[in-house]
Scaffold this motif. Structure first.
Motif, PDB file in Angstrom:
ATOM      1  N   ASP A 112      46.316 -12.768  20.847  1.00 43.41           N
ATOM      2  CA  ASP A 112      44.899 -12.909  20.546  1.00 43.41           C
ATOM      3  C   ASP A 112      44.118 -13.371  21.783  1.00 43.41           C
ATOM      4  O   ASP A 112      44.517 -14.327  22.453  1.00 43.41           O
ATOM      5  CB  ASP A 112      44.780 -13.947  19.419  1.00 43.41           C
ATOM      6  N   ARG A 161      42.715 -19.560  17.148  1.00 45.34           N
ATOM      7  CA  ARG A 161      42.909 -18.114  17.194  1.00 45.34           C
ATOM      8  C   ARG A 161      41.881 -17.488  16.264  1.00 45.34           C
ATOM      9  O   ARG A 161      41.196 -18.190  15.524  1.00 45.34           O
ATOM     10  CB  ARG A 161      44.332 -17.728  16.770  1.00 45.34           C
ATOM     11  N   ASP A 170      42.423 -10.759  12.643  1.00 50.98           N
ATOM     12  CA  ASP A 170      42.266  -9.752  13.679  1.00 50.98           C
ATOM     13  C   ASP A 170      43.233  -8.621  13.369  1.00 50.98           C
ATOM     14  O   ASP A 170      44.224  -8.413  14.057  1.00 50.98           O
ATOM     15  CB  ASP A 170      42.526 -10.348  15.062  1.00 50.98           C
TER      16      ASP A 170
END
Length: 446
Positions: A339, A356, A360
């Motif tokens: 990430d 983070r 995603d």
């Protein structure tokens, strides 16, 4: 500098200390700590109001118990002789700590995806944790002993053969190895292929924008706010500017320079405490809503507390005093790509955290519904991913030399996995009995 032949010989030499067949034994010692005492010790530094929720989640199934009891298995693995062949361990390499996520180039990858317990340690600890989780999942899904053994064997065999293949490659070739999500489809057949394709498609939709639409709403003043869902998601009081500035400055300094510039283009909007996972329940975890060019350009970050690894009592001291940095550096070393917002900071109470993106394109398998054939396919994939991860940090040639060309190690670890699945079942039953007796408080249904 040692030659490949010398490195392979070092691996074979380790067989004298720890024969490959010896990995098949699991006999708990008389000094084995009570698993409930281990879990209670872990709970002492957690948010007390969330500890019953953790036990409630662990009480759902034997597999859920295994997920939440990494500290128990760490103590068990440490009681056994180990090879001394060191890699950057995931530290909690069960089946659901593998999954898909987006690389910075927006390619969907399959890899290890949880590093809360990461530390350098003997490679076989991760392999045994993975194989045991395969066996526990197989039994939970109704498999026979033979099918459970076969599934665990497949995972270990995949690890060994992948490691031996990687041992023949150059350093950069190993470093650039990755498993793309689209490469998973040829591994499955029939209806299962359609289900895998659907899960990959759903993962691609799991972005900050999707989290923004699901977790936020516009209040009466027109401002965006995170929607509360106690106790799983609770907004925290407005953070004063000094504290907020310190938090972001500390986190920002852990990012590469170009990522700092990107972060600076967002502004803080809102924050909430969030309950995550099974083993992590009770640790301090938050989500932050940030806004970029306008309110249609959100970024949602997760801030998760990083305590000491459950492996720490049994391994040499880590190079990192900051536990958030330990997690981040372990992840960057192990994953094929990480990430872009992965970083760390120290909180107001001197607690350590890592950051983070909340989502995603992350996705995980539905292990609980897998047929025996599908479980074997998934176990093989996880074994392959784990070997690729270990090869980046450890001496892959020495490990390959230790593992050899035969299936001695594979069968031994598969035998261990069945025995440990039985131990896990006993520990799970002990938790259930403690809950029934009122010795442990569990909050069901969340």
């Amino acid at each position: 500098m040692t030659t490949p032949s010398e490195r392979a010989a070092r691996g074979r030499e380790a067989r004298k200390r720890v024969p490959r067949s010896s990995h098949g034994r699991w006999i708990p010692s008389a000094q084995r700590p009570d698993p409930l005492v281990v879990l209670e010790r872990e709970a002492q530094d957690r948010l007390p109001e969330l500890v019953p929720l953790r036990y409630g989640r662990m009480a759902v199934s034997a597999f859920a118990f295994l997920r939440g009891s990494a500290a128990v298995m760490a103590a068990d693995l440490a009681a056994q002789r180990h090879t001394g062949l060191t890699v950057q361990l995931c530290g909690d390499a069960h089946l659901l700590n593998f999954g898909v996520y987006a690389s910075p180039e927006r390619t969907l990858l399959f890899d290890v995806n949880d590093f809360d317990e990461t530390l350098p340690g003997p490679f076989e600890w991760d392999v045994k944790r993975l194989a045991a989780s395969v066996a526990v999942a197989a039994f939970q899904n109704g498999s026979t002993k033979a099918k459970a053994h076969r599934a665990a064997l497949v995972a270990t065999e995949s690890y060994r053969t992948t490691m031996r293949s990687l041992a023949k490659l150059g350093e950069l070739d190993v470093w650039y190895q990755r498993i793309a999500a689209d490469d998973l489809l040829p591994l499955v057949r029939g209806d299962e292929r359609a289900r895998v394709a659907d899960r990959i498609a759903r993962a691609r939709r799991r972005t900050s924008l999707q989290a923004f639409n699901k977790l936020t709403e516009t209040d009466a003043s027109g401002a965006r706010r995170i929607v509360e869902d106690p106790p799983l998601l609770e907004r925290i009081p407005d953070i004063d500017r000094v504290t907020l500035g310190k938090i972001f400055s500390d986190y920002r300094s852990s990012l590469p320079e170009e990522r700092r510039l990107l972060l600076d283009r967002y502004r803080y909007v809102d924050a909430a405490r969030k309950v995550v996972g099974v083993g992590s329940v009770g640790t301090r975890c938050f989500v932050l809503l940030l806004e970029g060019r306008d309110d249609g350009d959100p970024l949602m970050l997760q801030i998760k507390e990083a305590g000491r690894s459950v492996l720490e009592p049994y391994l040499p001291a880590t190079a990192y005093d900051h536990q958030g940095r330990r997690v981040v550096c372990g992840q960057r070393l192990t994953q094929a790509a990480s990430d872009i917002f992965l970083g760390w900071m120290t909180g107001p109470e001197q607690r350590h955290f890592y950051w983070r993106q909340l989502r995603d394109m992350k996705g995980s398998a539905e292990v609980e519904t897998m047929s025996p054939d599908t479980l074997r396919t998934y176990a093989r994939l996880c074994g392959r991913a784990l070997a690729r991860a270990h090869a980046r940090s450890g001496d892959r040639i020495a490990i390959a030399g230790y593992l050899g060309t035969s299936d001695v190690f594979d069968r031994a670890v598969a035998d261990f996995s069945l025995a440990y699945a039985g131990q896990n079942a006993d520990d799970y039953a002990a938790l259930g009995a403690a809950i029934a007796a009122g010795m442990v408080t569990a909050a069901p249904g969340a």
